[in-house]
Design an enzyme around this catalytic site. Structure first.
Site, PDB file in Angstrom:
ATOM      1  N   HIS A  17       0.677  -1.333  -0.071  1.00 25.93           N
ATOM      2  CA  HIS A  17      -0.185   0.123   0.178  1.00 25.93           C
ATOM      3  C   HIS A  17       0.867   1.341  -0.176  1.00 25.93           C
ATOM      4  CE1 HIS A  17      -3.007  -2.714   2.337  1.00 25.93           C
ATOM      5  NE2 HIS A  17      -3.550  -2.424   1.228  1.00 25.93           N
ATOM      6  N   LYS A  41     -18.582  -5.576   7.689  1.00 31.00           N
ATOM      7  CA  LYS A  41     -17.379  -6.502   7.480  1.00 31.00           C
ATOM      8  C   LYS A  41     -16.469  -6.592   8.609  1.00 31.00           C
ATOM      9  CE  LYS A  41     -16.661  -6.175   2.530  1.00 31.00           C
ATOM     10  NZ  LYS A  41     -15.940  -5.958   1.365  1.00 31.00           N
ATOM     11  N   ARG A  90      -1.472  -5.618  -8.526  1.00 28.31           N
ATOM     12  CA  ARG A  90      -0.595  -6.627  -8.311  1.00 28.31           C
ATOM     13  C   ARG A  90      -0.764  -7.440  -9.586  1.00 28.31           C
ATOM     14  NH1 ARG A  90      -3.078  -7.485  -2.602  1.00 28.31           N
ATOM     15  NH2 ARG A  90      -4.771  -7.479  -4.136  1.00 28.31           N
ATOM     16  N   SER A 127      -2.958  -7.699   2.549  1.00 30.66           N
ATOM     17  CA  SER A 127      -3.281  -7.595   4.010  1.00 30.66           C
ATOM     18  C   SER A 127      -3.746  -9.041   4.513  1.00 30.66           C
ATOM     19  CB  SER A 127      -4.270  -6.521   4.328  1.00 30.66           C
ATOM     20  OG  SER A 127      -3.538  -5.187   4.045  1.00 30.66           O
TER      21      SER A 127
HETATM   22  O1  PNS Z   1      -8.600  -2.991   0.467  1.00 34.20           O
HETATM   23  P1  PNS Z   1      -9.993  -3.275  -0.488  1.00 34.20           P
HETATM   24  O2  PNS Z   1     -10.804  -4.209   0.408  1.00 34.20           O
HETATM   25  O3  PNS Z   1      -9.912  -3.568  -1.799  1.00 34.20           O
HETATM   26  O4  PNS Z   1     -10.815  -1.949  -0.190  1.00 34.20           O
HETATM   27  C1  PNS Z   1     -12.129  -1.753  -0.815  1.00 34.20           C
HETATM   28  C2  PNS Z   1     -12.770  -0.481  -1.002  1.00 34.20           C
HETATM   29  C3  PNS Z   1     -13.000   0.337   0.466  1.00 34.20           C
HETATM   30  C4  PNS Z   1     -11.824   0.238  -1.704  1.00 34.20           C
HETATM   31  C5  PNS Z   1     -13.819  -0.548  -1.478  1.00 34.20           C
HETATM   32  O5  PNS Z   1     -14.633  -1.680  -0.805  1.00 34.20           O
HETATM   33  C6  PNS Z   1     -14.798   0.425  -2.011  1.00 34.20           C
HETATM   34  O6  PNS Z   1     -14.708   1.410  -2.584  1.00 34.20           O
HETATM   35  N1  PNS Z   1     -15.915   0.598  -0.908  1.00 34.20           N
HETATM   36  C7  PNS Z   1     -16.815   1.904  -1.048  1.00 34.20           C
HETATM   37  C8  PNS Z   1     -18.177   1.338  -1.587  1.00 34.20           C
HETATM   38  C9  PNS Z   1     -18.189   1.770  -3.044  1.00 34.20           C
HETATM   39  O7  PNS Z   1     -18.011   2.820  -3.669  1.00 34.20           O
HETATM   40  N2  PNS Z   1     -18.579   0.698  -4.070  1.00 34.20           N
HETATM   41  C10 PNS Z   1     -18.725   0.758  -5.359  1.00 34.20           C
HETATM   42  C11 PNS Z   1     -17.444   0.404  -6.160  1.00 34.20           C
HETATM   43  S1  PNS Z   1     -17.798   0.614  -7.859  1.00 34.20           S
END
Ligand code: PNS
Length: 160
Positions: A17, A41, A90, A127
Site C-alpha cells: 500500500h 465487514k 498486483r 493484507s
Molecule cells: O482494500 P479493499 O478491500 O480492496 O478496499 C475496498 C474499498 C474500500 C476500496 C471498496 O470496498 C470501496 O470502494 N468501497 C466503497 C463502496 C463503493 O464505492 N462501492 C462501489 C464501487 S464501484
C-alpha cells in the site's frame, strides 16, 4: 491543485500500500488515503486503528492525509474535490476485479481511476495473505512497517 484519493480497507497497511501511496503522492499535488469503514465487514483492526496506523506510516509525506469514509468512494471523491482514484495493480486478477469498479465510478461521477502497477518486490503482498501467514506463525516482518508488525502480532495473540 490536483487531488487524488487512494481508497482501501488497509487491514493492516502493508509496504505494498505504502508503495502505491508514495508513488501517487509523486504524481498528484495532494493524496487523501481513504480508509473504508464498512460495519458489516469484520476486520482485524477497527477504523480508528487503521487510520492511525496509516497516518503514522505516511508521516514523512507532507502532501498525504488520511480519512475514514463510509458509503460510496465516488461520494467521498466529490466531497474531497478529487479528480482521480488511484489503485495499485498486483496482477491481472486485480485488473479484472478493478476494471468494472473503475467504469462504474466514472459513470457515477466522471472521476478517473489511475492504476499503478505495484513495484515488483511488492506484487505478492496483500493484507489478507500477511494476516494468514502471521496467524500460522510465519515471519511477515518484511512486508509491514515495524510498528504495524508489532500491532499485528499483538492483535493475533489477543485473539488466540
Ligand atoms: O482494500 P479493499 O478491500 O480492496 O478496499 C475496498 C474499498 C474500500 C476500496 C471498496 O470496498 C470501496 O470502494 N468501497 C466503497 C463502496 C463503493 O464505492 N462501492 C462501489 C464501487 S464501484
Amino acid at each position: 491543485m490536483k487531488r487524488a484519493v487512494c481508497p482501501g480497507s488497509f487491514d493492516p497497511v502493508t509496504h505494498g500500500h505504502l508503495d502505491v501511496i508514495g508513488r501517487a503522492a509523486a504524481l498528484f499535488d495532494e493524496v487523501v488515503v481513504a480508509v473504508g469503514v464498512n460495519p458489516s465487514k469484520s476486520r482485524l483492526f477497527g477504523p480508528e486503528e487503521r487510520v492511525d496506523m496509516i497516518t503514522r506510516a505516511v508521516a514523512d509525506l507532507p502532501s498525504v492525509r488520511v480519512e475514514g469514509f463510509t458509503g460510496l468512494v465516488t461520494d467521498f471523491c466529490r466531497e474531497q474535490d478529487a479528480v482521480a482514484i488511484v489503485k495499485g495493480l498486483r496482477s491481472s486478477s486485480d485488473f479484472d476485479y478493478e476494471l468494472p469498479m473503475a467504469h462504474m465510478n466514472t459513470a457515477l461521477t466522471q472521476v478517473e481511476t489511475v492504476f499503478l502497477p505495484t513495484s515488483t518486490g511488492q506484487s505478492f503482498v496483500s493484507s489478507s495473505l500477511v494476516k494468514e501467514v502471521a496467524a500460522f506463525g510465519g515471519d511477515v516482518a518484511a512486508f509491514l512497517p515495524g510498528f504495524v508488525h508489532e500491532a499485528l502480532l499483538a492483535r493475533l495473540a489477543e485473539r488466540r
